[in-house]
Write a protein that holds these residues in place. Structure first.
Motif, short mmCIF file in Angstrom:
data_model
loop_
_atom_site.label_atom_id
_atom_site.label_comp_id
_atom_site.label_asym_id
_atom_site.label_seq_id
_atom_site.Cartn_x
_atom_site.Cartn_y
_atom_site.Cartn_z
N ARG A 83 0.85 -1.20 0.00
CA ARG A 83 0.00 0.00 0.00
C ARG A 83 0.88 1.24 0.00
N VAL A 84 0.56 2.17 -0.86
CA VAL A 84 1.33 3.40 -0.98
C VAL A 84 0.45 4.56 -0.56
N GLU A 85 0.98 5.39 0.34
CA GLU A 85 0.25 6.58 0.81
C GLU A 85 1.10 7.80 0.53
N GLN A 104 8.35 15.10 0.24
CA GLN A 104 7.90 14.12 1.23
C GLN A 104 7.87 12.74 0.57
N VAL A 105 8.47 11.75 1.23
CA VAL A 105 8.44 10.40 0.65
C VAL A 105 7.07 9.78 0.90
N PRO A 106 6.58 8.96 -0.02
CA PRO A 106 5.33 8.26 0.25
C PRO A 106 5.56 7.15 1.28
N THR A 107 4.60 6.92 2.12
CA THR A 107 4.69 5.81 3.07
C THR A 107 4.31 4.52 2.35
N SER A 195 3.98 -7.74 -7.29
CA SER A 195 4.29 -8.07 -8.69
C SER A 195 4.26 -6.83 -9.58
N ARG A 196 3.60 -5.77 -9.15
CA ARG A 196 3.57 -4.53 -9.92
C ARG A 196 4.73 -3.60 -9.56
N ARG A 197 5.58 -4.03 -8.64
CA ARG A 197 6.73 -3.24 -8.17
C ARG A 197 6.26 -1.89 -7.63
N ALA A 201 8.32 1.70 -7.63
CA ALA A 201 7.81 2.77 -8.48
C ALA A 201 7.49 4.02 -7.66
N ALA A 202 6.94 3.83 -6.47
CA ALA A 202 6.56 4.98 -5.64
C ALA A 202 7.77 5.78 -5.18
N TRP A 203 8.94 5.13 -5.08
CA TRP A 203 10.13 5.82 -4.60
C TRP A 203 11.09 6.18 -5.74
N GLY A 204 10.65 6.01 -6.98
CA GLY A 204 11.43 6.48 -8.12
C GLY A 204 12.66 5.66 -8.44
N VAL A 205 12.61 4.35 -8.24
CA VAL A 205 13.77 3.50 -8.51
C VAL A 205 14.16 3.59 -9.98
N SER A 206 15.47 3.78 -10.19
CA SER A 206 15.98 3.89 -11.57
C SER A 206 17.02 2.82 -11.88
N GLY A 207 17.57 2.16 -10.88
CA GLY A 207 18.60 1.14 -11.06
C GLY A 207 18.87 0.48 -9.73
N PHE A 208 19.75 -0.51 -9.74
CA PHE A 208 20.00 -1.28 -8.50
C PHE A 208 21.49 -1.39 -8.22
N PRO A 209 21.86 -1.41 -6.93
CA PRO A 209 21.02 -1.08 -5.78
C PRO A 209 20.69 0.42 -5.79
N TYR A 210 19.66 0.76 -5.05
CA TYR A 210 19.14 2.13 -5.06
C TYR A 210 18.92 2.56 -3.62
N PHE A 211 19.49 3.70 -3.25
CA PHE A 211 19.46 4.16 -1.85
C PHE A 211 18.72 5.50 -1.76
N VAL A 212 17.93 5.63 -0.70
CA VAL A 212 17.26 6.90 -0.42
C VAL A 212 17.52 7.24 1.05
#
Length: 245
Positions: A83-85, A104-107, A195-197, A201-212
């Motif tokens: 769940r993304v908020e 603000q990051v989504p929860t 399965s929909r990642r 997607a909510a945190w803007g992943v562009s490659g791996f590993p990915y740190f925020v």
């Protein structure tokens, strides 16, 4: 006729000789008991290490006190729900100016491999969130590197550490991700993406590993994609502690 008195040598069953033998026996018993106690201590240490409780088994990364290897259990992707908020972050681009900084990051709310729930981030606490893909060779190098850092330094002070196992693909190498992370004795609380990642997607992943890095106010401090050295990882923790400036 001789006046000599025939002397008969008696067996040395008592006296000082018997005392010496008793002393030797006592020393043998002490040594044997000590050996058994040492063997028992080693056995229990190995058992504790195998259960993820922080043992130091040969050839395995030690888990620092207070940390635990990711819990066992596999989640079928179709069973996982994230769940993304909040508004999603833009995908991290190649430019130096990241438009997400200060946002603000989504929860995200989901489950770990054993089904226990997890919320990322926790309100009012700085955090570093790591997005991992089981098939990614960079992640396969980064996970043991961070695991060793945590084993050597313990849980980061003042920063919550989370991970998200995303881009899960049963047809890709090194599946399932839970088994891989347990092999690496990964001690970071890890959410399983759906399965929909959705989480990635909510945190803007562009490659791996990915740190925020997230400040205590829940806003993005910085985002990085790619492998980090130990020094870069420590700098990321410091940035999360300081928050957005």
């Amino acid at each position: 006729m001789s006046n000599k008195i025939a002397r008969t040598r008696k067996p040395m069953t008592g006296g000082r000789a018997g005392t010496r033998r008793d002393g030797r026996r006592a020393r043998v018993v002490v040594v044997a008991v000590s050996g058994l106690l040492v063997a028992a201590a080693i056995f229990f240490a190995l058992v504790a290490g195998g259960s993820g409780g922080g043992g130091d088994a040969p050839g395995r990364v030690r888990v620092a006190p207070g940390l635990t290897v990711v819990p066992d259990g596999e989640r079928a992707l179709e069973e996982v729900e994230v769940r993304v908020e909040g508004a999603p972050l833009p995908v991290l681009g190649d430019t130096s100016a990241d438009p997400a900084v200060g946002s603000q990051v989504p929860t995200i709310r989901g489950v770990q491999f054993d089904g226990s729930t997890l919320r990322i981030p926790e309100p009012g606490k700085p955090a570093v969130v790591i997005f991992l893909a089981h098939w990614c060779p960079h992640c396969q190098r980064e996970v043991p590197r961070i695991s060793k850092w945590l084993a050597d330094n313990g849980e980061p002070e003042g920063v919550e550490l989370f991970a998200v196992a995303t881009a899960n693909d049963p047809s890709a190498p090194n599946y399932p991700p839970g088994a891989w992370l347990r092999r690496e004795r990964w001690p970071v609380r890890t959410m399983v993406d759906d399965s929909r990642r959705s989480a990635g997607a909510a945190w803007g992943v562009s490659g791996f590993p990915y740190f925020v890095a997230v400040g205590a106010d829940g806003k993005v401090v910085t985002r990085i994609s790619g492998e980090l050295t130990a020094e870069q990882f420590e700098a990321l923790l410091d940035e999360a502690r300081r928050g957005q400036t």
